[in-house]
Design a protein around this motif. Sequence first.
Motif, PDB file in Angstrom:
ATOM      1  N   HIS A 500     -37.808  -0.446   8.055  1.00 21.06           N
ATOM      2  CA  HIS A 500     -38.950  -0.235   9.049  1.00 21.06           C
ATOM      3  C   HIS A 500     -39.193   1.182   8.941  1.00 21.06           C
ATOM      4  CE1 HIS A 500     -38.158  -4.055  11.184  1.00 21.06           C
ATOM      5  NE2 HIS A 500     -36.998  -3.608  11.186  1.00 21.06           N
ATOM      6  N   ASN A 501     -38.915   1.959   7.954  1.00 21.76           N
ATOM      7  CA  ASN A 501     -39.217   3.244   7.799  1.00 21.76           C
ATOM      8  C   ASN A 501     -40.453   3.550   7.097  1.00 21.76           C
ATOM      9  OD1 ASN A 501     -39.346   6.120   7.145  1.00 21.76           O
ATOM     10  ND2 ASN A 501     -37.133   6.356   6.500  1.00 21.76           N
ATOM     11  N   PRO A 502     -41.612   4.077   7.441  1.00 26.59           N
ATOM     12  CA  PRO A 502     -42.994   3.990   6.859  1.00 26.59           C
ATOM     13  C   PRO A 502     -42.652   4.895   5.552  1.00 26.59           C
ATOM     14  CG  PRO A 502     -43.293   4.329   9.185  1.00 26.59           C
ATOM     15  CD  PRO A 502     -41.694   4.442   8.791  1.00 26.59           C
ATOM     16  N   ALA A 503     -41.954   5.883   5.375  1.00 32.05           N
ATOM     17  CA  ALA A 503     -41.558   6.353   4.271  1.00 32.05           C
ATOM     18  C   ALA A 503     -41.209   5.714   2.944  1.00 32.05           C
ATOM     19  CB  ALA A 503     -40.852   7.838   4.485  1.00 32.05           C
ATOM     20  N   PHE A 504     -40.239   4.934   3.352  1.00 36.56           N
ATOM     21  CA  PHE A 504     -39.548   4.145   2.479  1.00 36.56           C
ATOM     22  C   PHE A 504     -40.472   3.042   2.082  1.00 36.56           C
ATOM     23  CE2 PHE A 504     -37.303   0.162   1.849  1.00 36.56           C
ATOM     24  CZ  PHE A 504     -36.374   0.314   0.808  1.00 36.56           C
ATOM     25  N   GLN A 505     -41.193   2.388   2.769  1.00 31.64           N
ATOM     26  CA  GLN A 505     -42.200   1.462   2.665  1.00 31.64           C
ATOM     27  C   GLN A 505     -43.254   1.711   1.495  1.00 31.64           C
ATOM     28  OE1 GLN A 505     -43.881   0.085   6.164  1.00 31.64           O
ATOM     29  NE2 GLN A 505     -41.901  -1.066   7.106  1.00 31.64           N
ATOM     30  N   GLU A 506     -43.585   3.258   1.583  1.00 30.74           N
ATOM     31  CA  GLU A 506     -44.619   3.835   0.961  1.00 30.74           C
ATOM     32  C   GLU A 506     -43.924   4.058  -0.455  1.00 30.74           C
ATOM     33  OE1 GLU A 506     -47.367   7.790   0.304  1.00 30.74           O
ATOM     34  OE2 GLU A 506     -46.204   7.570   2.229  1.00 30.74           O
ATOM     35  N   ASP A 507     -42.867   4.456  -0.485  1.00 29.81           N
ATOM     36  CA  ASP A 507     -41.952   4.459  -1.742  1.00 29.81           C
ATOM     37  C   ASP A 507     -41.676   3.315  -2.589  1.00 29.81           C
ATOM     38  OD1 ASP A 507     -41.711   7.371  -1.505  1.00 29.81           O
ATOM     39  OD2 ASP A 507     -40.009   7.134  -0.705  1.00 29.81           O
TER      40      ASP A 507
END
Length: 690
Positions: A500-507
């Motif tokens: 659910h972390n947007p930064a993780f999703q981008e990575d």
Amino acid sequence: MSTMPIPLLIAAVSHGLCAAAFLAFTALLLAGRRVRETQRAMLAGCAATGMWAGAVALRGWQPWGLDMAQVAFALEVARSAAWLVFLALLLAPAGLPVKRLLGGIAALATLQLAMGDVTMNLWAPTPANQPVLAAIVVRLLLSVLGILLVEQLYRGTPPRERWGIKFACLGLGTLFVYDFYLFSDAMLFRRVQPDIWAARGIVDALCVPLLAITAARNPGWKLGLALSRKMMMRSAALVGCALYLLAMAAGGWYLRSVGGAWGPVMQLACLVGAALLLVGVLFSGTARARVRVFISKHFYQARFDYRDEWRRFTQALSEGGPVPGERAIQAIAALAESPAGALWIARDSGVCEPAARWNMPPQHGTESVDGDFCRLLRARQWVAEAGRPLPGTSRMPAWLHEIPQLWLVVPLLLHGRLFGFVALARPRTAVALNWEVYDLLRLAGSQAASCLAHGELAERLADARQFESFNRMSTFVVHDVKNLLSQHSLLLSNAERHKHNPAFQEDMLATLAHSVQKMSGLLQRLVRSDMGHGGETATVLPLAGVVRAAVQAYATAQPHPVVEAADEALCALADGQRLERVLAHLLQNAVEATPPQGSIRVALRRQGDAALIELRDTGMGMSEAFMRDRLFRPFETTKPVGMGIGVYESREYVRELGGRLEVDSCPGAGTTFRLILPLHRATGDVAVAA
């Protein structure tokens, strides 16, 4: 003295000098303590030459009522014969048939005595008649024989021993060459030229110092002679051609003299026809084979010159040209004067199959390696002859008898097993088969089998290397797929906690995109390699971009690598995808060896004329013994599911680029890898070394 003609006076002085020189040299030789057999022959030659020259010098007088012209003629015959005997005795250690040669010299000397003196009417204006012409021909033959013996003496002497006889060869060669010049001129103009004849004495006198030098250098006349079969063959061909040309010239002269108006036409037709016949004989392989067999049979105890035969055989097997099997057939056939042959080789199926042929029609017959005939060839190294019964109950296969002009079957043995056999056609001339021929053919067959086996092993090795290259490529592909799978496994393990972390999703999306790009590049490289195109393209690329792309692929790893410094101006000539894969191998190892709370730092900076990429981790480290013995060895790994080729492939590619890969590590203190690459700078579209 005043009534003596001027030419005769000049000849008397010339030959008087010759007599004084040779008689003085004879006295010096007699002063020696011991006179050997060869020295006795030399003494006889010197004494005969001196007395002959003295008799010619006294030709204008008649001392004691003697006809000095007849005395000079008899002494000239003795002079020529003595020098020929001297040369024959020198050549005796080389295996020359001295008795036959001495018999030939005696026959020519007797014939010369019977023909009479050609210089009796030296100043007569009348042309020479037929008996005088025949006498000139005999003297020409003696001169040619002397030249050939001198040439054989020099060529047959080993180079290290020619120092002792070269001046004697020069002196005696001058003596016989001048005689050849004198009498060939007499044959051409039908009379002896007085000026040439008068100078003969001075020319012979000039040979005395040369003979004296040789006598001082080699008083014992010990020569390590080795009479060459090749030179004997050439000498025999030269003598034969000389006799043929003399006979041809005599026949043409006879036709011209008795043919009347048709004489010139008949002479020219005879000369052209005889020349064509001579050229045809010289180009005939059968004629050359008969001459070789005749010389080997009558002039040598051993039939073969093994040094020369082995050199020629080895050269025939090793030189380029036809296929190896055909070269082997030619090399073996040349030993027995055979003009054709075929080769069979034992295959893995247990059958001898046709493998090559030379001047033979295609062969289709096969023979079992376990059959009676092949067992005989293997057990007894038997050289089978067509029409000759084989020992025991063995028989030559029926299909072999169907080969045209079949003569011999030579086995090819290698390490005690039958590698194959060669069937030879009948030779151009009759060749007597004895133990020497059989032994040489057996030995040649073994050598040919070794060369053919080496060629087949080289072909198999080339095939094995192709399979090895394919397997190695497959291994590297599997290794790359394993690294990508490891990245995806780390991604999935972190997705449960950070999905659910947007930064993780981008990575995560960036990592997946990078993986898809790498997989596509890998697939394209495999396709290009399979189609025969180069799988890699070296370009000048900025190293900072390659480092950041490799680090970005591990952005979701724990711990994730961090770029400390990156010099944007550094460029290298390399394939971007493969260099990135090298960094990925090292980063993957660092991630697996470093605990989550550790660190992995990457730096790019300039080091002199090179670019330095440094990867430092705080993992478990490696021992010095492991780095020395196992780290860079392929297929060596400490991981449960590792391939053991990542570091090896990385080092090999860095070496291809002209750089080096260094490593420092200590157990428990982490590891540092350093990639040192040669720098390049881009000038327009051209890569230039920094």
